[in-house]
Design a protein around this motif. Structure first.
Motif, PDB file in Angstrom:
ATOM      1  N   SER A  89       6.327 -24.518  71.732  1.00  0.00           N
ATOM      2  CA  SER A  89       6.194 -24.625  73.098  1.00  0.00           C
ATOM      3  C   SER A  89       4.773 -25.065  73.517  1.00  0.00           C
ATOM      4  CB  SER A  89       6.563 -23.537  73.686  1.00  0.00           C
ATOM      5  OG  SER A  89       8.013 -23.200  73.249  1.00  0.00           O
ATOM      6  N   TYR A  90       4.159 -26.040  72.806  1.00  0.00           N
ATOM      7  CA  TYR A  90       3.012 -26.485  73.412  1.00  0.00           C
ATOM      8  C   TYR A  90       2.630 -26.903  74.637  1.00  0.00           C
ATOM      9  CZ  TYR A  90      -1.617 -29.223  73.250  1.00  0.00           C
ATOM     10  OH  TYR A  90      -2.759 -29.676  73.509  1.00  0.00           O
ATOM     11  N   ARG A  91       1.714 -26.192  75.205  1.00  0.00           N
ATOM     12  CA  ARG A  91       1.454 -26.456  76.673  1.00  0.00           C
ATOM     13  C   ARG A  91      -0.118 -26.874  77.221  1.00  0.00           C
ATOM     14  NH1 ARG A  91       1.574 -21.671  81.653  1.00  0.00           N
ATOM     15  NH2 ARG A  91       0.682 -23.267  83.178  1.00  0.00           N
ATOM     16  N   GLY A  92      -0.147 -28.062  77.601  1.00  0.00           N
ATOM     17  CA  GLY A  92      -1.474 -28.560  77.953  1.00  0.00           C
ATOM     18  C   GLY A  92      -1.653 -28.139  79.447  1.00  0.00           C
ATOM     19  N   ILE A 111      -2.600 -25.901  64.205  1.00  0.00           N
ATOM     20  CA  ILE A 111      -3.152 -26.864  65.370  1.00  0.00           C
ATOM     21  C   ILE A 111      -3.117 -26.166  66.855  1.00  0.00           C
ATOM     22  CG2 ILE A 111      -3.131 -29.071  66.372  1.00  0.00           C
ATOM     23  CD1 ILE A 111      -2.359 -30.298  63.444  1.00  0.00           C
ATOM     24  N   PRO A 112      -1.754 -25.782  67.032  1.00  0.00           N
ATOM     25  CA  PRO A 112      -1.750 -25.194  68.531  1.00  0.00           C
ATOM     26  C   PRO A 112      -2.629 -23.990  68.783  1.00  0.00           C
ATOM     27  CG  PRO A 112       0.400 -25.857  67.846  1.00  0.00           C
ATOM     28  CD  PRO A 112      -0.540 -25.972  66.501  1.00  0.00           C
ATOM     29  N   TYR A 113      -3.050 -23.297  67.589  1.00  0.00           N
ATOM     30  CA  TYR A 113      -3.895 -22.231  67.878  1.00  0.00           C
ATOM     31  C   TYR A 113      -5.373 -22.582  68.253  1.00  0.00           C
ATOM     32  CZ  TYR A 113      -0.192 -18.776  66.710  1.00  0.00           C
ATOM     33  OH  TYR A 113       0.846 -17.995  66.726  1.00  0.00           O
ATOM     34  N   VAL A 114      -5.706 -23.540  67.652  1.00  0.00           N
ATOM     35  CA  VAL A 114      -7.116 -24.298  67.600  1.00  0.00           C
ATOM     36  C   VAL A 114      -7.311 -25.025  68.715  1.00  0.00           C
ATOM     37  CG1 VAL A 114      -7.984 -23.411  65.382  1.00  0.00           C
ATOM     38  CG2 VAL A 114      -6.958 -25.774  65.965  1.00  0.00           C
ATOM     39  N   PHE A 141       5.330 -34.438  66.585  1.00  0.00           N
ATOM     40  CA  PHE A 141       5.929 -33.023  66.145  1.00  0.00           C
ATOM     41  C   PHE A 141       7.161 -32.840  66.725  1.00  0.00           C
ATOM     42  CE2 PHE A 141       6.230 -28.461  66.218  1.00  0.00           C
ATOM     43  CZ  PHE A 141       6.398 -28.143  64.925  1.00  0.00           C
ATOM     44  N   ALA A 142       7.417 -33.158  67.796  1.00  0.00           N
ATOM     45  CA  ALA A 142       8.438 -32.756  68.661  1.00  0.00           C
ATOM     46  C   ALA A 142       9.657 -33.888  68.516  1.00  0.00           C
ATOM     47  CB  ALA A 142       8.372 -32.971  70.159  1.00  0.00           C
ATOM     48  N   GLN A 143       9.393 -35.103  67.944  1.00  0.00           N
ATOM     49  CA  GLN A 143      10.332 -35.882  67.539  1.00  0.00           C
ATOM     50  C   GLN A 143      10.871 -35.491  66.245  1.00  0.00           C
ATOM     51  OE1 GLN A 143       7.933 -39.716  67.787  1.00  0.00           O
ATOM     52  NE2 GLN A 143       9.305 -40.343  69.437  1.00  0.00           N
TER      53      GLN A 143
END
Length: 291
Positions: free
Chosen positions: A99-102, A244-247, A269-271
């Protein structure tokens, strides 16, 4: 336990090694199987991904020591289950990885200021490592910054290390820097290194998506015809992606260079998740059931 931060996603060693792949398998599939799998099925699945039985057994021993897995027999069948104490961290990892959040330019920032004496040097080192692992950037030695949506995660980290009373958290608008904010951000975060991580992921996995589908919200590519191939691709994809989402905390556009590759890799990644996750899950269930 209090005073020790035990992340489920290790930043080291890197992806692709047996321990990392096993950890990724546990996070992706073991809870879906009810939290337990027989050893024979686990060895078979990891062997499909190119991990030898001896390497898998060594990785199992390491993850038992880290509090992620417990050995458990069921009807005289040897197996492993998720340690209940690890479930909360696994769920937290799910949110971060899938659930990547920008951050938007008008959303607040989270600043953490702390002071730990020399007698608490080990905790100071652990806290710096924890902040880095959460995606915080170092403004100065005792002042760190990240998007405001990471507020709850840093609260948890401070509490786990028993240093909450030595830290102050500020929720604020964009700091006023002497130079353009993007220049300051480039000093607080290692953006070149992070961009390289995104670019490496794109270079490795864009080949699986036709050019016509490489647009945001496009339809998913067709999954591989062989469910075993989908399982291996998805396992290795998540293993490469998971740190990657952690850094990358999801910095706003105002803090990033104009050619930033991050959102392209997030969408890729979502695709791939839409294409590979379900056939991979079906294959794991089939092997686990002994079919």
């Amino acid at each position: 336990m209090p005073g020790e931060l035990r992340p489920i996603v290790d930043l080291e060693p890197g992806p692709g090694n047996p321990t990392s792949l096993l950890r990724t398998f546990v996070g992706l599939h073991l809870r879906d199987l009810g939290g337990w799998i027989r050893v024979a099925a686990l060895l078979e699945l990891l062997a499909t991904a190119g991990v030898s039985n001896s390497s898998t057994r060594s990785a199992l021993s390491r993850l038992k020591g880290k509090g992620l897995l417990l050995g458990e027999k069921r009807e005289s069948i040897a197996g492993y289950r998720v340690d209940p104490a690890a479930v909360t961290e696994l769920e937290r990892g799910d949110r971060r990885i899938f659930s990547y959040r920008g951050q938007k330019d008008d959303e607040p920032w989270c600043l953490v200021s702390y002071s730990l004496p020399e007698v608490d040097r080990s905790k100071r080192v652990q806290l710096r490592r924890a902040l880095t692992g959460l995606g915080f950037g170092a403004v100065t030695d005792g002042l760190w910054i990240a998007p405001g949506h990471l507020h709850a995660e840093v609260e948890d980290a401070l509490a786990a290390l028993e240093v909450r009373e030595r830290a102050t958290i500020f929720i604020t608008q964009t700091p006023l820097t002497a130079e353009p904010f993007a220049q300051a951000a480039a000093q607080w975060w290692e953006l070149d290194r992070l961009a390289a991580r995104h670019t490496e992921f794109l270079d490795r996995y864009e080949q699986y998506v036709p050019d016509a589908l490489r647009t945001q919200n496009a339809a998913s590519p067709q999954p591989p015809a062989d469910p075993r191939e989908a399982f291996v691709l998805w396992l290795r994809c998540v293993d490469d992606w998971k740190t990657i989402p952690y850094v990358d905390p999801g910095l706003p556009a105002s803090a990033l260079p104009p050619d930033w590759p991050g959102m392209r890799s997030v969408e890729l990644f979502a695709q791939l998740r839409r294409s590979w996750a379900e056939p991979a899950r079906s294959h794991v269930r089939e092997v686990a059931a002994g079919k």
